[in-house]
Design a protein around this motif. Structure first.
Motif, mmCIF file in Angstrom:
data_model
loop_
_atom_site.group_PDB
_atom_site.id
_atom_site.type_symbol
_atom_site.label_atom_id
_atom_site.label_comp_id
_atom_site.label_asym_id
_atom_site.label_seq_id
_atom_site.Cartn_x
_atom_site.Cartn_y
_atom_site.Cartn_z
ATOM 1 N N VAL B 5 0.845 -1.201 0.000
ATOM 2 C CA VAL B 5 0.000 0.000 0.000
ATOM 3 C C VAL B 5 0.881 1.252 0.000
ATOM 4 O O VAL B 5 1.862 1.331 0.741
ATOM 5 C CB VAL B 5 -0.932 0.014 1.231
ATOM 6 C CG1 VAL B 5 -1.827 1.255 1.210
ATOM 7 C CG2 VAL B 5 -1.778 -1.246 1.293
ATOM 8 N N ALA B 7 1.753 4.520 1.232
ATOM 9 C CA ALA B 7 1.433 5.202 2.489
ATOM 10 C C ALA B 7 1.203 6.700 2.291
ATOM 11 O O ALA B 7 0.615 7.366 3.132
ATOM 12 C CB ALA B 7 2.557 4.990 3.499
ATOM 13 N N ILE B 17 -4.123 6.167 6.141
ATOM 14 C CA ILE B 17 -3.707 5.004 5.343
ATOM 15 C C ILE B 17 -3.138 3.933 6.279
ATOM 16 O O ILE B 17 -3.493 2.745 6.195
ATOM 17 C CB ILE B 17 -2.631 5.412 4.292
ATOM 18 C CG1 ILE B 17 -3.096 6.615 3.451
ATOM 19 C CG2 ILE B 17 -2.242 4.218 3.426
ATOM 20 C CD1 ILE B 17 -4.250 6.371 2.528
ATOM 21 N N LEU B 18 -2.280 4.373 7.188
ATOM 22 C CA LEU B 18 -1.665 3.415 8.120
ATOM 23 C C LEU B 18 -2.725 2.760 9.003
ATOM 24 O O LEU B 18 -2.693 1.542 9.232
ATOM 25 C CB LEU B 18 -0.612 4.114 8.993
ATOM 26 C CG LEU B 18 0.659 4.556 8.246
ATOM 27 C CD1 LEU B 18 1.585 5.319 9.192
ATOM 28 C CD2 LEU B 18 1.399 3.369 7.627
ATOM 29 N N ILE B 21 -4.396 0.137 7.060
ATOM 30 C CA ILE B 21 -3.561 -1.060 6.891
ATOM 31 C C ILE B 21 -3.588 -1.887 8.176
ATOM 32 O O ILE B 21 -3.750 -3.111 8.152
ATOM 33 C CB ILE B 21 -2.098 -0.644 6.547
ATOM 34 C CG1 ILE B 21 -2.072 0.078 5.188
ATOM 35 C CG2 ILE B 21 -1.177 -1.844 6.555
ATOM 36 C CD1 ILE B 21 -0.747 0.759 4.859
ATOM 37 N N LYS B 22 -3.466 -1.177 9.286
ATOM 38 C CA LYS B 22 -3.422 -1.863 10.592
ATOM 39 C C LYS B 22 -4.698 -2.682 10.828
ATOM 40 O O LYS B 22 -4.654 -3.776 11.392
ATOM 41 C CB LYS B 22 -3.263 -0.794 11.683
ATOM 42 C CG LYS B 22 -2.797 -1.354 13.007
ATOM 43 C CD LYS B 22 -2.684 -0.262 14.054
ATOM 44 C CE LYS B 22 -2.749 -0.882 15.437
ATOM 45 N NZ LYS B 22 -2.940 0.138 16.471
ATOM 46 N N LEU B 31 1.216 -7.456 4.616
ATOM 47 C CA LEU B 31 0.931 -6.080 4.203
ATOM 48 C C LEU B 31 2.205 -5.245 4.218
ATOM 49 O O LEU B 31 2.818 -5.048 5.267
ATOM 50 C CB LEU B 31 -0.129 -5.470 5.122
ATOM 51 C CG LEU B 31 -1.500 -6.136 5.021
ATOM 52 C CD1 LEU B 31 -2.391 -5.742 6.187
ATOM 53 C CD2 LEU B 31 -2.167 -5.770 3.694
ATOM 54 N N VAL B 33 4.192 -1.694 3.502
ATOM 55 C CA VAL B 33 3.909 -0.259 3.471
ATOM 56 C C VAL B 33 4.992 0.442 2.651
ATOM 57 O O VAL B 33 6.181 0.312 2.944
ATOM 58 C CB VAL B 33 3.857 0.306 4.904
ATOM 59 C CG1 VAL B 33 3.606 1.808 4.885
ATOM 60 C CG2 VAL B 33 2.778 -0.409 5.711
ATOM 61 N N PHE B 54 4.366 -5.212 9.606
ATOM 62 C CA PHE B 54 4.091 -4.324 8.465
ATOM 63 C C PHE B 54 5.416 -3.802 7.895
ATOM 64 O O PHE B 54 5.804 -2.667 8.147
ATOM 65 C CB PHE B 54 3.226 -3.137 8.897
ATOM 66 C CG PHE B 54 1.931 -3.525 9.557
ATOM 67 C CD1 PHE B 54 0.855 -3.952 8.804
ATOM 68 C CD2 PHE B 54 1.795 -3.478 10.950
ATOM 69 C CE1 PHE B 54 -0.344 -4.307 9.411
ATOM 70 C CE2 PHE B 54 0.609 -3.834 11.561
ATOM 71 C CZ PHE B 54 -0.464 -4.252 10.793
ATOM 72 N N LEU B 298 -9.457 2.241 3.054
ATOM 73 C CA LEU B 298 -8.238 1.486 2.775
ATOM 74 C C LEU B 298 -8.382 0.026 3.170
ATOM 75 O O LEU B 298 -7.982 -0.877 2.434
ATOM 76 C CB LEU B 298 -7.044 2.134 3.471
ATOM 77 C CG LEU B 298 -6.123 2.935 2.566
ATOM 78 C CD1 LEU B 298 -5.382 1.998 1.615
ATOM 79 C CD2 LEU B 298 -6.880 3.982 1.753
ATOM 80 N N THR B 299 -8.966 -0.178 4.346
ATOM 81 C CA THR B 299 -9.161 -1.551 4.811
ATOM 82 C C THR B 299 -10.022 -2.317 3.804
ATOM 83 O O THR B 299 -9.696 -3.443 3.402
ATOM 84 C CB THR B 299 -9.835 -1.565 6.207
ATOM 85 O OG1 THR B 299 -9.080 -0.715 7.064
ATOM 86 C CG2 THR B 299 -9.883 -2.952 6.788
ATOM 87 N N ILE B 302 -8.086 -3.156 0.698
ATOM 88 C CA ILE B 302 -7.147 -4.275 0.888
ATOM 89 C C ILE B 302 -7.888 -5.607 0.763
ATOM 90 O O ILE B 302 -7.446 -6.528 0.079
ATOM 91 C CB ILE B 302 -6.420 -4.155 2.247
ATOM 92 C CG1 ILE B 302 -5.457 -2.956 2.208
ATOM 93 C CG2 ILE B 302 -5.670 -5.443 2.588
ATOM 94 C CD1 ILE B 302 -4.876 -2.555 3.557
#
Lengths: 328, 328
Positions: B5, B7, B17-18, B21-22, B31, B33, B54, B298-299, B302
């Motif tokens: 992804v 960032a 964004i982070l 992802i988390k 995943l 970054v 990550f 974002l989640t 993904i």
């Protein structure tokens, strides 16, 4: 002033159309109903309408919604649409309104009406609600393939419509595209941009450059210009979306008080507030109404047409174009 | 499976964004970054993120939203977007996601990724909520001027996307135009119609002919095909309209209970439920996210990408095209 209405246009014709006409009685406005006298007479009795007040232009034929436009106007010279356009061409009326086959209406207008100055292609302009007021969007369906110069003419006509309908002194006109910067968009828009830019000293509006789809709503422009293919797709997509949201909201909210409140808010998107879309670029006011028009839509369209006659739209457009006579 | 992804893509990067992802941690999903390690490290501490879980692909440059796409990817070979596409091209990752400059992402993918079979132009496909479920709309911005054959390819790709994302066995694919009958529309659509019609025995979907703007919403088609100019204008217009309605409703409705109920209804239009739009026609999953993406978007993106990797989108498209090898 004389305004004629096609009694047999649209899904809810003739009853809703007649009701709409009946509700538009106003001072010295003469409202002429175009349709079969034989079929209209019993309806006149039913609706307590009077032929002295609403004279009938006896016209036996009707172009159906599904008919092929060019073929239909050839085959049915005695149809309400062809007759309405003829009356307009002969200056026997000031405006003609129809919620019928819009392709046929455009074809009839195309062949039957004189075009203003050097307008190559008339365009249909509509009003889209935006955060502040409304945005003029054109063309929304008269021309599927356009030339760059035609988009400039749409800009001129749209600006005059914004002045007349929205009372804006110097409208901000944008070109619909992808990406805001100069040089963004398809070939048509890129060429049209140069037409606007090179003539910006002679324009009857402020050219604000490229705008994107969301700018139609966010009030960045008073007029948004596009080809009729894109405009029509956009308009119908918006209609579908609004109908979906409307149904969904009212399906889920049953409380009467809340429904009333929602309806109040939703008024902003009521088509009948807009009242039809004029075909700009021809002599005389020719209004296209939605095929699903009800009485209220028709009444609004009549008042919109009346307003445009009073505002002398054709003269305005001729004047707007006169500054551009350098264009080849 | 490895998903990388960007960032530094989008208006709310990098923090949102982070966070997105988390929240996407899932079984054996790896995943990665992409961004400056130096800048990411303090944020990792702040957000309690761990480099083991990550890993960071250290990439110092960022392409800004306003930069010219082709220029930017040439000038910034060490940018997050270029690096992501490179990793995808080298098959070091299975999918790459960015909410950054979408033009730059497309340009990088265009030059950097292998195209599937004889696809001339990759297209961006998005999901639009409809009355029943969702409609796949493509292209929504990768190609401003298209050729008829390219629209047929969009149909094939869109159909495979509908199968994978909406679980539809034999998608109904329509061509966006004005007027439903054959022969309606602009030159592009009229030619494309023949491409579809003449090959309908070899298609991986049911060709339902022409559809109009409102049909995207009313669920008549599972996939609607158009050029990227029209699709992008439509998508952005719809976004603007939804935002306007949303703001208006919540501005006028203060009752807490009703607001809660409205929010529930409004979920249907939540962008984060859709989760990004894949660029179809290239090898590897490349996802474009909205520039205003938040953590939840974002989640979702993904998980959407993960799903498309599992569904082997490229193979599906190759297979869909193989039936059409008669096309010149």
């Amino acid at each position: 002033m004389k305004i004629a209405v096609d009694a047999w246009g649209g899904d809810y014709a003739p009853v809703e159309i007649l009701k709409g006409i009946k509700n538009a009685v106003f001072n010295d406005l003469e409202l002429i109903v175009i349709g079969s006298k034989q079929k209209l007479s019993p309806l006149y009795s039913e609706l307590n309408m009077n032929e002295d007040l609403f004279p009938i232009e006896d016209t036996p034929q009707v172009i159906e919604m599904k008919e092929h436009p060019a073929e239909a106007i050839r085959k049915k010279p005695q149809s309400t649409i062809v007759r309405g356009v003829q009356l307009l061409a002969q200056k026997k009326i000031d405006a003609f309104i129809s919620a019928g086959n819009s392709g046929a209406l455009m074809a009839a207008a195309w062949f039957g009406l004189q075009r203003i100055a050097d307008i190559e292609r008339p365009a249909i302009a509509t009003l889209i609600p935006n955060v502040d007021s409304s945005t003029v969007l054109l063309d929304v369906g008269a021309n599927v393939d356009c030339k760059p110069k035609q988009l400039l003419h749409f800009g001129v006509m749209g600006a005059e419509y914004a002045k007349a309908a929205l009372n804006i002194e110097r409208p901000r006109v944008g070109l619909l595209t992808i990406g805001e910067e100069e040089g963004k968009g398809n070939e048509l828009v890129k060429s049209a941009y140069q037409y606007f830019k090179n003539r910006c000293d002679f324009l009857n509006f402020e050219f604000i450059g490229n705008v994107e789809g969301h700018d139609i709503i966010d009030g960045k422009a008073d007029v948004v210009v596009c080809d009729g293919f894109t405009g029509n797709a956009l308009l119908k997509f918006g209609e579908g979306l609004l109908e979906f949201i409307n149904n969904m909201l009212f399906l889920h909210i049953v409380d009467e008080e809340l429904r009333k409140r929602l309806k109040e808010v939703w008024k902003r998107f009521d088509r009948s507030e807009i009242g039809g879309a004029p075909l700009l670029g021809v002599e005389g006011i020719c209004m296209v109404c939605h095929g699903k028009s009800r009485a209220r839509d028709l009444t609004s369209a009549i008042f919109r047409a009346k307003d445009l006659v009073e505002q002398k739209m054709a003269e305005r457009i001729r004047d707007g174009l006169s500054h551009l006579n350098c264009i080849q």
